[in-house]
Design an enzyme around this catalytic site. Structure first.
Site, PDB file in Angstrom:
ATOM      1  CD  GLU A  81      -0.793   0.030   3.773  1.00 43.02           C
ATOM      2  OE1 GLU A  81      -2.015   0.094   3.755  1.00 43.02           O
ATOM      3  OE2 GLU A  81      -0.131  -0.184   4.783  1.00 43.02           O
ATOM      4  N   GLY A  82       0.396   2.361  -0.400  1.00 45.91           N
ATOM      5  CA  GLY A  82       1.161   3.607  -0.349  1.00 45.91           C
ATOM      6  C   GLY A  82       2.614   3.404  -0.737  1.00 45.91           C
ATOM      7  CG  ASP A  83       5.513   5.233   1.682  1.00 45.37           C
ATOM      8  OD1 ASP A  83       4.642   4.642   2.356  1.00 45.37           O
ATOM      9  OD2 ASP A  83       6.248   6.103   2.170  1.00 45.37           O
ATOM     10  CB  ALA A  84       4.333  -0.184   2.700  1.00 47.24           C
TER      11      ALA A  84
END
Ligand SMILES: [Fe+2]
Ligand SMILES: [Fe+2]
Length: 308
Positions: A81-84
């Site tokens: 998700e996002g920057d993971a």
């Protein structure tokens, strides 16, 4: 269900959970090792703030490509998700440390996001190993998440190995580790309550008590809603800069919670539990802890309204 992240073209969280499950079962059968790397970009929020959302998306695409080039074809890379992101190493798990260093080095190279838009980021990587850090998926995820958070709070741009733990509680719910504490008493008490409810739900599902499971689930949904409004009030009161993204994540989680109730009724309890524990842990570590840091700083500087 879609298994592809549209932005980067990488497998998404659902694909990751699926692949992790299969890899872990295989490792158990073959008495093999496995390593899990969870990584989070350092300083990513600033890209969006300085250059806008499109530049942020472009950075994620480039980062995904660099990650793809860092791993071997036997490794499984996904965007959580996002920057993971996450990498599963099913062979030569001992390569995990070296791979983490390689990933960090490759992400440290400046990103060109358009005319006059060059940007540098870092990466924090947490490593969990099977069987040393745990025997079950939940446990390994928690260990990797905690290690990643430790890397981040240690200044970022580094990797941290999960601490070796006993296996006594493996797979039997979430252990409310110190690493989940935000330092905001009210928030931590509510988190503990949510974790207790998830563990109760695991118990009810494990003993086949579906009616009880549904009741606990409903209570969990109500407590979660209450908890989110508590956090949102604290963020608003303190003027937290990242509150929009945090609110959005809350709304997304609430929608999913409502949607998942149907799955419990249809008999998909195990998958629901997996998602629940996964979210709770990920959201607390990635969103609530930074919020806690901000609120504590505000309180220390005396510029925030009183809160517990
Ligand atoms: Fe929370
Ligand atoms: Fe939150």
């Amino acid at each position: 269900m879609s298994f592809c992240d549209l932005l980067t073209g990488l497998p998404n969280r659902a694909a990751f959970i699926d692949h992790f499950h299969v890899s872990l079962e295989k490792a158990k059968k073959e008495a093999a090792c496995l390593a899990l790397l969870i990584l989070d970009l350092d300083g990513f929020g600033e890209v969006n703030e300085r250059f806008g959302r499109e530049a942020g998306d472009e950075l994620l695409r480039i980062a995904a490509e660099r990650l793809r080039l860092s791993i071997s074809e036997r490794d499984f890379l996904s965007r959580l998700e996002g920057d993971a992101f996450a990498v599963i190493l099913t062979e030569s798990a001992s390569r995990a440390d070296m791979l983490a260093e390689k990933i960090i080095a490759n992400l440290n190279v400046s990103f060109h996001l358009g005319e006059g838009k060059d940007f540098r980021i870092g990466a924090s990587v947490g490593i969990a190993r099977y069987p040393e850090n745990g025997l079950e998926q939940d446990r390994l995820l928690t260990v990797a998440d905690c290690a990643m958070y430790e890397a981040k709070t240690g200044g970022g741009n580094r990797s941290v190995r999960g601490r070796v733990r006993g296996h006594g509680h493996a797979g039997r719910g979430i252990l409310f580790d110190d690493c989940y504490l935000t330092g905001i008493q009210e928030v931590d008490m509510q988190h503990r309550k949510l974790v207790d409810l998830v563990n109760e739900l695991i118990g009810a599902v494990g003993t086949g008590k579906r009616d009880a499971a549904i009741r606990i689930y409903e209570k969990l949904a109500a407590e979660t809603e209450h908890h989110f409004s508590t956090e949102e009030a604290l963020m608003k009161g303190a003027g937290y800069g990242r509150s929009d993204a945090h609110f959005r994540e809350h709304r997304f989680l609430m929608d999913e919670l409502r949607h998942l109730k149907g799955r419990i009724i249809e008999g998909g309890e195990i998958q629901v539990l997996q998602l629940l524990t996964d979210w709770l842990v990920t959201h607390i570590l990635n969103a609530d802890k930074p919020m806690g840091d901000f609120l504590r700083d505000k309180r220390a500087s005396g510029t925030s309204p009183d809160f517990a």
